[in-house]
Design an enzyme around this catalytic site. Structure first.
Site, short mmCIF file in Angstrom:
data_model
loop_
_atom_site.label_atom_id
_atom_site.label_comp_id
_atom_site.label_asym_id
_atom_site.label_seq_id
_atom_site.Cartn_x
_atom_site.Cartn_y
_atom_site.Cartn_z
N LYS A 6 0.81 -1.22 0.00
CA LYS A 6 0.00 0.00 0.00
C LYS A 6 0.85 1.28 0.00
CE LYS A 6 -4.08 -1.97 -0.02
NZ LYS A 6 -3.81 -3.36 -0.39
C1 LIG Z 1 -9.84 -2.45 -1.47
C2 LIG Z 1 -9.27 -3.17 -0.29
N1 LIG Z 1 -9.99 -3.22 0.85
C3 LIG Z 1 -9.53 -3.83 1.94
C4 LIG Z 1 -8.31 -4.45 1.95
C5 LIG Z 1 -7.86 -5.15 3.18
O1 LIG Z 1 -6.69 -4.59 3.68
P1 LIG Z 1 -5.81 -5.36 4.77
O2 LIG Z 1 -4.96 -6.33 4.03
O3 LIG Z 1 -5.01 -4.29 5.44
O4 LIG Z 1 -6.75 -6.03 5.70
C6 LIG Z 1 -7.52 -4.43 0.80
C7 LIG Z 1 -6.21 -5.09 0.79
O5 LIG Z 1 -5.58 -5.34 -0.19
C8 LIG Z 1 -8.02 -3.78 -0.35
O6 LIG Z 1 -7.30 -3.75 -1.49
#
Ligand SMILES: Cc1ncc(COP(=O)(O)O)c(C=O)c1O
Length: 403
Positions: free
Chosen positions: A191
């Site tokens: 990210k």
């Molecule tokens: C659009 C979106 N929402 C939520 C998430 C979830 O993030 P995390 O991996 O920090 O839980 C991601 C992770 O890639 C994502 O791309």
């Protein structure tokens, strides 16, 4: 077969000496779990996005889940979201035994289409008990938040922004993530800023913030760091006021996050500069549909689409050709209505969400991250142009491709 060339990965975290030193300092401090580094990270993050509260967690998924835990979402109610997202956005609705009500995206932004939200509510609102909307700022392109908030206001729906891709993004005078009741950012390894794994929820609502703080650590009524700082009460003197979760971050990750936070604007500048370079380099290639520019775009992803009518290879072949040239790519997204679980549970077909299906078949995410060298960017451009040039259908040739 891949030639022996330096591979340019699709994504790469940008971490340096300062992050290393911050992490080592915590490791040597004797306090590893949620503590003063996390409190500072939360304060600095809240300041940066202009929200009253920021609560750090061990993932964005946890933040999305806890956002729903602060709302009244009865079993078998529905929450609107897009199929064009990572599964986390929808799975947390299922944690509540509620259902994702998918709404197709807009072709240009790749974000949930407010007109289709209205249409869906009109068509199904009486039979379905709809409680909220989770828009996703896809790839960092800000959603139409004014329109979405107007619909939510009219229909009395909560809004949780999935801002996993959208830090730091400011548009129309506000940060992405601060428009809804809550906004959730991801610090996953790929990210825009990273803590390895991690997330942050922001909100202006005191009650929501208190509940999320409590639920992130087992439903305990006193935060662990505060318990150990208190002179009045012993650390063990706490109550459990809810069946909570284990979603708190470590101070190791928060220390890394604080350094990344300071670098966020510089990272953003680099991403914007790479995006502009790609946009300029690919401008006159009719075989490509380029991502739309928008104020506040974070360029977490640079998603090109292939004009498949004009080329003789498939999207997957195109990606394989790039891989042979040493260029990593990815697909964002295979939409959720094509994934077995959602397809079978809700009896969905590709035609139900035609825009998402069409874009999935032709989309390719190119490498974009701070630290990419001029040479690497140029190699990506050259490889894309060469691959397109080699795949263009005879009937539509006449355009020069190699730079
Ligand atoms: C659009 C979106 N929402 C939520 C998430 C979830 O993030 P995390 O991996 O920090 O839980 C991601 C992770 O890639 C994502 O791309």
């Amino acid at each position: 077969m891949s030639r022996n060339i330096d591979f340019i990965p699709f994504a790469l975290p940008c971490l340096g000496k300062e992050e290393e030193e911050a992490v080592i300092k915590v490791m040597r401090s004797g306090w590893l779990t949620t503590g003063k580094e996390t409190t500072a990270f939360e304060r600095e993050f809240a300041e940066k996005v202009g929200s009253k509260h920021a609560i750090a967690l061990n993932s964005a998924t946890a933040g999305l889940h806890l956002s729903l835990e602060t709302q009244d979402i009865p079993e078998d109610s529905w929450v609107i979201t897009t199929p064009y997202t990572f599964t986390a956005t929808a799975e947390i609705i299922r944690y509540k035994n509620a259902h994702p009500l998918f709404v197709d995206i807009d072709e240009i932004s790749l974000n949930i289409d407010p007109f289709k939200i209205e249409d869906t509510i009109k068509r199904t609102g009486t039979e379905k008990n709809i409680r909220g909307i989770i828009p996703v700022h896809t790839g960092g392109h800000p959603c139409a938040m004014e329109e979405i908030m107007a619909i939510a206001g009219r229909e009395e729906l909560f809004v949780t922004e999935d801002a996993a891709h959208a830090f730091p993004s400011f548009f129309k005078g506000k940060a992405a993530g601060t428009w809804g009741n809550t906004g959730v950012y991801s610090f996953y390894a790929t990210k825009t800023i990273t803590t390895g794994e991690g997330g942050m929820v922001v909100t202006d609502d005191d009650e929501i913030a208190d509940r999320i703080k409590c639920l992130r650590l087992h439903g305990i009524d006193r935060e662990v760091w505060n318990r150990y700082q208190s002179k009045k009460l012993a650390p063990w003197e706490y109550d459990v006021v809810a069946a909570g979760y284990k979603y708190n971050p470590t101070d190791i990750s928060s220390a890394m996050g604080r350094v990344q936070l300071k670098r966020a604007e510089a990272f953003l500048k680099e991403r914007i500069s790479i995006a502009r370079f790609y946009l300029e380099s690919f401008r006159n290639i009719p075989e490509l549909i380029l991502p739309a520019e928008a104020g506040g775009h974070t360029w977490h992803l640079f998603i090109i689409r292939l004009n498949l009518d004009r080329i003789s290879c498939s999207r997957d072949e195109f990606m394989n050709f790039l891989s042979e040239e040493g260029i990593g790519t990815s697909v964002h997204y295979k939409p959720l209505h094509l994934m077995t679980y959602y397809k079978e549970k809700y009896n969905l077909s590709p035609e139900d969400f035609p825009v998402s299906t069409r874009i999935f078949n032709s989309c390719v995410s190119l490498p974009i991250y701070p630290g990419m060298t001029e040479e690497q960017k140029e190699r990506v451009v050259r490889a894309v142009r060469t691959t397109i040039g080699a795949s263009v259908k005879r009937s539509v040739t006449g355009v020069e491709y190699d730079s």
